[in-house]
Each structure stands twice: as C-alpha cells, then as structure tokens.
Design an enzyme around this catalytic site. Structure first.
Site, mmCIF file in Angstrom:
data_model
loop_
_atom_site.group_PDB
_atom_site.id
_atom_site.type_symbol
_atom_site.label_atom_id
_atom_site.label_comp_id
_atom_site.label_asym_id
_atom_site.label_seq_id
_atom_site.Cartn_x
_atom_site.Cartn_y
_atom_site.Cartn_z
ATOM 1 N NE ARG A 610 -2.303 -0.664 3.654
ATOM 2 C CZ ARG A 610 -2.753 0.049 4.681
ATOM 3 N NH1 ARG A 610 -3.875 0.753 4.568
ATOM 4 N NH2 ARG A 610 -2.088 0.090 5.818
ATOM 5 C CB SER A 671 5.477 -5.917 8.331
ATOM 6 O OG SER A 671 4.791 -4.693 8.398
ATOM 7 C CG ASP A 744 3.671 -5.100 10.864
ATOM 8 O OD1 ASP A 744 4.613 -5.315 11.648
ATOM 9 O OD2 ASP A 744 2.985 -6.016 10.363
#
Length: 1004
Positions: A610, A671, A744
């Site tokens: 994203r 992450s 994350d």
C-alpha cells in the site's frame, strides 16, 4: 450388536386454522352431484392409479415408477390453506379421467363413496395444521397442546455405506404378536452383501397380556435360543432392539418404564450370554436407516403398516428438548396421534367415527385409524355392511362373516382394489365369506376398496408434505433434494398406494426433489445400521479426540509458555542467545496531538503493498490509500526487482493524487525482522541531535530474514532503506525523502497511542504475527543510557526456534513447517498466524480422511493441494451466525463431498486449531504485560494493547479467547485491547510526523 425398536404413540388436542368459508366445527359439504360445478381445489387422479375416478380431482403428471425423483415445492403453512385455482392444479390441462360414473350408482352408494373424497384445499389444511403442531412440539410449547410428540431419537447420523461388523437385532412386536431375532452382517460394500440370519418366535397370548417381566424374560430366552443355534466365538455381544408397543400389546408394568433396562435385567437373569443393549429404535427410524444408499443420504422414514408414523433428520438447534446448537438428530413425529377437528373433521366419515368409538383406544390415534393397515379393511367392511343394510349390495343379505369385525384384511383390500385382477379377487373373497355377489356387487365392492385406500394415500401425502415443508424451512433451502424410505405392508401389498402418494406429494410440495426408496428388510437391517452407525460415530469420536488432544492446552502448559517467553525476553534484552531478538526501534515517544502536515507512508508486509497519503490536522487524521499487489514472481525474485516495483507503485500513486514533483516526508512500514544499527544521514541536512524523547528513526534497517512467503534474493543482511533509495535513484526524476522505517507492530502501537496514551504494546495477528512494547531503557543492553523507555520490537514469530516449544508442536505443525520456505524458523508464528492455520487444518483433515473418519475415507485432489484451505475459511466456518448447511457449502466449494457429521468434525478441527493459536497469543501478551508491571514495581497495571491483523479482527472468537487467556495468566493486569485503524499506514505516518516535529524543535 443388538438394536431395539420402539413405537409409542399418544394423542393430544390442538386448535389451528379454519378452512376458508367454514366456521369452527362446521363440516365441509360433500362433493357436488353430476352436472354441478366441482370445487377448484378438488383432486382428480390418473386413471392408471384411480380407475374409478374416486380420488377427487388431482392435476396429474405422468405416472412415476418407484424411485423416480419428484420436484416438489415448499409453502409456508400460513399459505397452505388458500384454495388453489384450477390453473395451479391443472398445470398440464385438466381432463376428466376415465372411470366408474358415480351418477349411475344408487344414491346410497354415491353418498357413501363421496364421504371418502378429499379436496386439495382440505389436504393443504391438514398439511398446515400438522406442520404447525410439529413446530409447536419442537419448541416445547404446550398451549395449545400439540397433537404430535416430536420425540428426539438421539440418532444423530445416517449411514455412510462404510459400516461393517456383525450385529444382533431383536424385533419385538414389529409383525404383530411375534418376536424376531436377526444376525446382520454389514460388509461396507454393496458388492459383498450378506443375507441376515433370522428366526421368528410366536409370543404366547399369556405373555402379551401378562407382565412386562414375563415379556422381556421371554425375549431373553429367545435370544439365547437363537445364539445357541448359531454359535459365536465372542459372547460379549452388542444388541440393537426394535419394539413396536401399540397394536394390541397390553403388558402391565411397562408403560412409563425404561424398556432398555427391563431388557438388560432380563438378559442378566437369563445369564447365558453377555449382551449389551446398545440402541433402542422404533420401526420408523429403522426404516429410514435401513434403506439402500442413493446419491445422497435418506433423511425421512415413512411407515404405513398396521399403524403409521414418520421420522426425519431435524436440525438439532430447533429441538428445544436437546439444548444443542450443532448437528442433526432424528425426530420421531408420532403422527398417528395427530388430530385437529378443524383440519381432520371435514374428512372424517361416519365410518371413521364408528370405528374409533368401538376401538380399544377411543379418541386416540385418529389419524392412524384413517391410514393404518390395521384399520383399512375394517373401514371397507363397515361400508359394505352399511350398503348391504340399505339394500345396495348383495340383495340386502349379509353373511355372518361380513358382520364379524376384522373379517376383511389389508391384503384382501389390496387384492380387491387391483384394477386388473380386482373383480376376480372380489368374487373369490366374498364367496369365501359366504356371499354370492353379482357382477354389479363386485364393481361396487371394488370401488369401495379404491375409495378407502385412495383417501388414506392422500392423507399420508399431506402429512409427508408437512414434513418436507419442515425440512425445507429448517434448512433454509428453496429447493430440497430428499430421499424418503418407505416401509410397511401397505406399501408392500398395495403398489397403487405409493403412486397416489407420489402424485399428491408433488402437488402439495412442488419444490422438493423427492425420491422414494423401499426399505430393506423392514426395520431389522435398519436397527443393525443404527447400532453400526452408533459404533462408527463412537470410534470416529475417539480418533478425533485423540487427534485434537495435543491442541487442547491446559493452564499449566499456557503458564509454561508465558514463563518461557518471559525468560527469552530477558535473554534477548541482555544480548544473550535467545529465540527473541528484542530489537530496539529507537521510538521513545508517542504522538502528543501537536503533529501537523502531509506525509507519505508505505506498507509492505504481505501479499499486498500500500501507498498512503496521510494528512494530520488538529484532532483528525485523514488517509487516502491505494493497494498494489506483489506478484509471487516479484516476492521471490531479486531484491532489485522487488524495490523497483515498490517505487513504480509510489510514482503511480503520486500521479493519481496530483503529487508529482512534491517531496513529502515518507515513512516506510517494513513488516519483516530488521535490526537497526545506527544513525543514517539526516534528512535535508538537519541536525540529528534532538530531543531525547525520540532517537533518530532514520536508521539503517538491516533485514535479518524474510518471512510470510517472501524470499527476494540479495536482501537479507542488507539495509532496506538503502535498497529503497537506490531504487528511487534508478527511477530518476523522482524525489522521495525516506524519513522513517517502521515495523508494522510499532505502527499499530503508535496509531492506537494517538487516541489512548496508555497504549504501550502493539500486537499483529494477521498473515504473520509480532509484538512490540515500551521497555525500560536500563534493561536494553544494546542501547546506552538508563533513563526513559524504548520501544522493543520482539519479533516473537521466531519464539521457539530454539526448540523451547517442542512439547507443544504436533506432527501437523511439523508437516507445515517442513513444507514452508523457511523450515525450522518462525515456529511460534506458524502456530498462530493466518498464513499457516489453514494449512494445519488441511493436514489434520487429510489425516482423518486417511483413517476413514472424514469424507468416507475418500481424498480429493483439491484437499491434497497446498494452501487450498485458506485461514479465512476458519473464520467463516466458526461463525455463530452460519447454519450447518452454510458450513457445508464452504467445504463443498472446495470439492469436498461431505455429510453433516463431516461438517461438524471439520468445525471441531477449526475450533481446536484457532483456539490453540489464540491461547498461545494470549500467553505471549500475558508475559509482556506482566514484565511491564514488574519493571515499574506496580501491584496492578492498567495498560492498552493496540492490535491489527485480519485473523484477530475477522475471526469470530479469536479476540475473546486472547483476552480470556491474558486475564487468566495475568490477573494483576487490566488489559484493554484496541483495534488499530490502519496501524501499518497511519502508524508509519505518525512516527514520521513525530520525528519531523522533534527534528524541527531541535533545529530551532
């Protein structure tokens, strides 16, 4: 094994719907005379099944042979009483059937036969009334009292066709005053069937009318005598028993008693063989269980013998008496006792009322007395006597035999009603009864037999249509494929009965696909099958429990996990060997609300990537984002290809948002396990020495290892910030300022910390799993300084890689680990996260299929396909809002042909795997919050945990189980779980915003 069959019928009272145009207690008028218009709701039968036109008007499709599927329609019982139009009845065109012209008969004959005509509206009202009474009884309502019992039989499964073994069966009273013992061998295949051995014993009259002890002692002696004739190696036998307890039995001391115990006591008194009574079954259930398997299971049993009854497989959640919400159970309707004056009153004849009045049980079993074979012959006899008394038959002269009750039997009625040979049988039977019938007498006698039996078949069809409507409603299906097992002498001796039944069912329930299957060996094989199914379920239950036992974690095991994680945390913070890396993130503060500006955020941590534009204003955070996929060839290709793809996505996003040419601060949520070693070059040349509350997040992020299916080459051991900046440089004409690299989990904590300053732990449970928390700086050996706090990225997915979780790992965990791209690594994550739970379930299902516990032992290619069972299926299957049929639909979409039992076992497997995952996650959280509490020397701690991840958010029970485990293992901590709003994106932007705020403050 021995099986027991019991039929016990009762009666009750209930008020239901009044027929249109009638008042309570008002009787429907008889059918009109010749020349008058017929009611649109009347029925007319095919001349092949109703050669004399005595069945009323019935829109008739082609006559169907036994076993032919019918297409039938469900109606709400509220709508069933509406009169049908001629078009709806005659969808293929109404035509007057050929047959006997009643207008030519004498008026007295017409009057008698017209009483046995039933209109479609009347049948619909009977269907509606019975359905209403069934649903009242299922719900346990007693005001008004339902006239059917709806008794749970505790038979929870139908045969699979794989049942094997030898079974001893006792049939008591199923064929009148007799007892039958059978030895049934089930081979599990149709190709190698074995004929049962049986012996029938006549029950003496003094036993029938004696005490219950006499009856069961007699049964025990018969069992011993039978087994003496067929020597068996093992005298420890299991018995299934079938008992029919109406129809003439009058043994004292039995009603209201446990007949299973009475039989066990008698066997014990006999003392010859060790026999355990395993199952007690009524003849209807035995019929349902004993029919040959078709494409699907047989889930309705229908008996029309001396009496009549039906049973079917009801959803357990609808049976109030069971207090269960999963699976199915067979319910015996006991519909012989059904009576509703408003529904049945209009179709009761004077002969029905007289027969009931003079029966052994007046006022009881009213429905059965209109259908059961014990009564059809007597109804015919009474009609013939009535016609004879009025001079319409035999010249008004009746013989003594005709005047004797019970002189006409069911078999004789069937023979006399046969359209081909009936007339000849009439002459023979009546002459044997001392009568000399004329040709016209024979035709009238035949017409009486046809009228009585046609009405019985139509009434039986109305009741069966009520059962189908209940099945359709309970399973919430618009169309219902169902097999109905038929049994009893009426079906065996009277083939036209089944044909009329089929045609009427098709009219009353036209949206069900009904197949009628004759039962094999009546109830005997069915009782053996019930016993075999019970044994199969018990064996499968043991295997399932043994398979899932390692997933059932007790308090001691969870406490041990908590302690082991606590110890691994301490070692990791000290820099000692540990499966927990305990990586400093250099984040020492959370947002204070003064942050402002526009920021870009990148989120890479799974199969999707994203890019976000985050606008932080006073009291609000606005987010615009775009999702881009990461193809598998990119995720497992070269590092350069991966980071070039990321930059291409960023450029595309900037164009879409009109940001081309702008240089916004960018936070990168990466992450994957990273180690941050030191300071990078300050952004825009600003001084990097600023407030002690936030050590620089412009760090070298060294990728330790890939997880979650990524394996891009040339990245492990490298600085991912450098790799990203190199990709930006290769793209040219693009200016991006990478300010922060954020895990994350840290982003999740920061995102929740924006709303709750007590949030000091971040938790991710999605594709992967991880946690971070605020540790005392003095405990972090790798970072100088003692004052303040430091957010620690635990990378707890690797917990247990040193073998400390070996005692909890199962063979299924080992299989999943070995098939992964990183065997031996991320062991804790592989027991918790969404990427692996579906695979664990799949391996368990394969194991149970190999053992024959699931899917009849038949594997499908799709089930053997890796990753076909997605973790989202666990969430869907375990949803409380899904009915069992929806669970089956999910599994059938995977190509699995399964039964309700299979669906229940798959549900249990999913529950066991997800419950263990949640409990292990809870044990980890408990270790963290307890360490925070003890670090600060607090008696009690109030803390919030920011959580993100699809498994945690979407699974219906995961979050509750995590919270319950934490509460149990850390009782001195009050823990609130906050679901993060886009922790990976919003959190990264907030970390960047805090960094910019503090840098600007330091620069000033």
């Amino acid at each position: 094994m021995l099986g027991l069959k019991v039929v016990n019928t009762h009666c009750g009272i209930m008020a239901t719907i009044v027929p249109p145009g009638l008042h309570p207690g008002e009787r429907a008028s008889s059918c009109p005379q010749e020349g008058m218009p017929r009611p649109s709701g009347s029925l007319e039968l095919d001349p092949r099944t109703d050669p004399y036109g005595l069945g009323g008007f019935l829109g008739t499709p082609d006559v169907l042979q036994p076993g032919t599927a019918l297409s039938t329609r469900h109606r709400q019982y509220e709508n069933l009483t509406q009169p049908a139009s001629a078009d709806s009845v005659f969808h293929r065109g109404v035509r007057r059937k050929q047959g006997l012209d009643l207008s030519c008969m004498r008026p007295k004959v017409q009057e008698c036969l017209q009483q046995f005509k039933v209109t479609r509206t009347q049948l619909q009202q009977i269907q509606a009334s019975l359905l209403c009474s069934m649903e009242q009884a299922l719900k346990g309502q007693d005001n008004p009292a339902p006239s059917v019992r709806m008794l749970p039989t505790y038979v929870r499964s139908t045969p699979h066709g794989t049942e094997q073994g030898d079974f001893l069966v006792l049939e008591l009273g199923a064929a009148g005053a007799s007892l039958r013992v059978l030895w049934v061998t089930l081979t599990g295949t149709k190709e190698h069937s074995v004929e049962p051995r049986s012996r029938e014993f006549v029950i003496p009259q003094e036993v029938i009318l004696g005490t219950g002890q006499q009856l069961f002692d007699f049964a025990a002696r018969c069992l011993s005598e039978f087994l003496d004739a067929y020597p068996v190696e093992n005298k420890g036998l299991k018995l299934g028993t079938l008992i029919s307890w109406t129809k003439g039995f009058r043994c004292s001391g039995v009603e209201g008693q446990d007949v299973v115990q009475l039989l066990r006591d008698a066997i014990q008194r006999q003392g010859t063989y060790s026999i355990d009574v395993v199952a007690m079954v009524n003849d209807t259930v035995g019929t349902m269980m004993g029919c040959e398997l078709g494409p699907g299971p047989c889930e309705v049993g229908l008996i029309v013998d001396t009496g009549t009854n039906a049973c079917y497989m009801e959803e357990a959640r609808h049976v109030t008496a069971l207090d269960e919400d999963r699976g199915r159970t067979c319910v015996s309707i006991e519909w012989g006792s059904f009576y509703d004056e408003e529904a049945l009153g209009p179709v009761l004849t004077t002969f029905d009322r007289a027969l009931d009045h003079e029966s052994l049980i007046p006022g009881a079993q009213r429905f059965e007395k209109m259908i059961g074979g014990l009564y059809l012959g007597e109804l015919v006899r009474r009609v013939l006597v009535h016609l004879c008394q009025h001079g319409a038959l035999f010249g008004g002269c009746a013989s003594p035999a005709l005047l004797s009750g019970g002189s006409i039997l069911l078999e004789q009625v069937a023979e006399m009603g046969d359209p081909a040979t009936g007339i000849a049988h009439v002459h023979t039977i009546l002459q044997d009864s001392g009568l000399s019938p004329q040709a016209s007498d024979a035709e009238l006698v035949q017409s009486v037999c046809v009228a009585v039996c046609t009405r019985a078949a139509q009434l039986c069809a109305a009741a069966l249509a009520a059962v189908l409507a209940r099945l359709q409603r309970g399973r919430e299906q618009q169309t219902l494929p169902v097999a109905v097992a038929t049994g009893g002498r009426v079906f065996e001796r009277h083939p036209r009965f089944l044909r009329i039944l089929k045609e009427t069912v098709m009219l009353l329930a036209p949206e069900c696909d009904v197949s009628f299957i004759p039962s094999v060996d009546g109830g005997g094989r069915g009782v053996a099958m019930v016993t075999a199914v019970a044994a199969r379920l018990a064996a499968h239950r043991r295997i399932l429990e043994e398979t899932l036992a390692p997933f059932q974690l007790n308090s001691e095991q969870l406490t041990a996990v908590q302690a082991q994680m606590r110890e691994a945390m301490i070692r990791g913070l000290r820099g000692e060997a540990s499966s927990l890396r305990m990586l400093p993130t250099y984040v020492r503060a959370t947002p204070d609300g003064s942050e402002r500006g526009d920021f870009l955020a990148l989120d890479l941590g799974g199969t999707n990537f994203r890019v976000l534009l985050v606008r932080v204003a006073e009291g609000s955070v606005q987010i615009i984002n775009q999702v881009y996929s990461i193809p598998e060839c990119v995720a497992q290709g070269s590092g350069q290809k991966l980071f070039d793809h990321i930059v291409d996505c960023i450029v595309d996003f900037q164009k879409r948002q009109g940001l081309s040419g702008q240089s916004l601060p960018l936070g990168f949520t990466f992450s994957f396990p990273c180690k941050q070693l030191g300071l990078d070059q300050p952004w825009s040349g600003w001084c990097c020495c600023f407030s002690f509350l936030l050590w620089s997040v412009w760090l070298q992020g060294i990728l330790l290892n890939w997880t979650k299916g990524f394996n891009a080459s040339g990245c492990e051991g490298q600085d991912v910030v450098y790799l990203l900046r190199e990709a930006i440089r290769r793209r040219q004409a693009v200016e991006l300022n990478v300010v922060a690299i954020v895990n994350d989990t840290v982003g999740t904590m920061m995102s929740c910390g924006y709303d709750d300053p007590r949030c000091e732990m971040g938790l991710i449970v999605g594709t992967g799993t991880n946690a971070c928390y605020m540790e005392e700086l003095r405990n972090v050996a790798s970072v100088p300084g003692d004052a303040g706090h430091m957010c620690i990225n635990m990378e707890w997915g690797a917990f247990g890689d040193d073998g400390s979780l070996g005692m909890l790992s199962t063979c299924f965990d080992a299989s999943v680990d070995q098939a992964s791209i990183n065997p031996g690594k991320q062991r804790f994550e592989k027991m918790i996260s969404g990427m692996y739970l579906g695979e664990i379930v799949r391996h368990i299902l394969l194991h149970l299929t190999d053992l024959g516990v699931l899917f009849r032992g038949q594997k499908t290619q799709r089930l053997q396909t890796r990753d076909i069972f997605k973790t989202k299926f666990l969430s869907e299957i375990e949803s409380d809002s899904l009915a069992l049929r929806q669970v089956r639909a999910i599994l059938e979409d995977l190509g699995l042909t399964l039964t309700s039992d299979d669906a229940l076992m798959v549900l249990e497997v999913c529950q066991a795997v997800s419950r263990r995952a949640a409990q292990l996650c809870g044990a980890g959280v408990a270790a963290v919050v307890e360490k925070i509490r003890e670090n600060r020397g607090l008696r009690e701690l109030t803390v919030s945990v920011g959580v993100d991840g699809t498994l945690y958010k979407l699974h219906p029970h995961f979050s509750r189980l995590v919270s319950a485990t934490v509460q149990k293992l850390a009782p001195q901590c009050t823990v609130t779980f906050l679901q993060s709003e886009d922790g990976s994106g919003k959190g990264a932007a907030l970390v960047t915003a805090v960094a910019c705020r503090l840098t600007q403050t330091a620069h000033v």
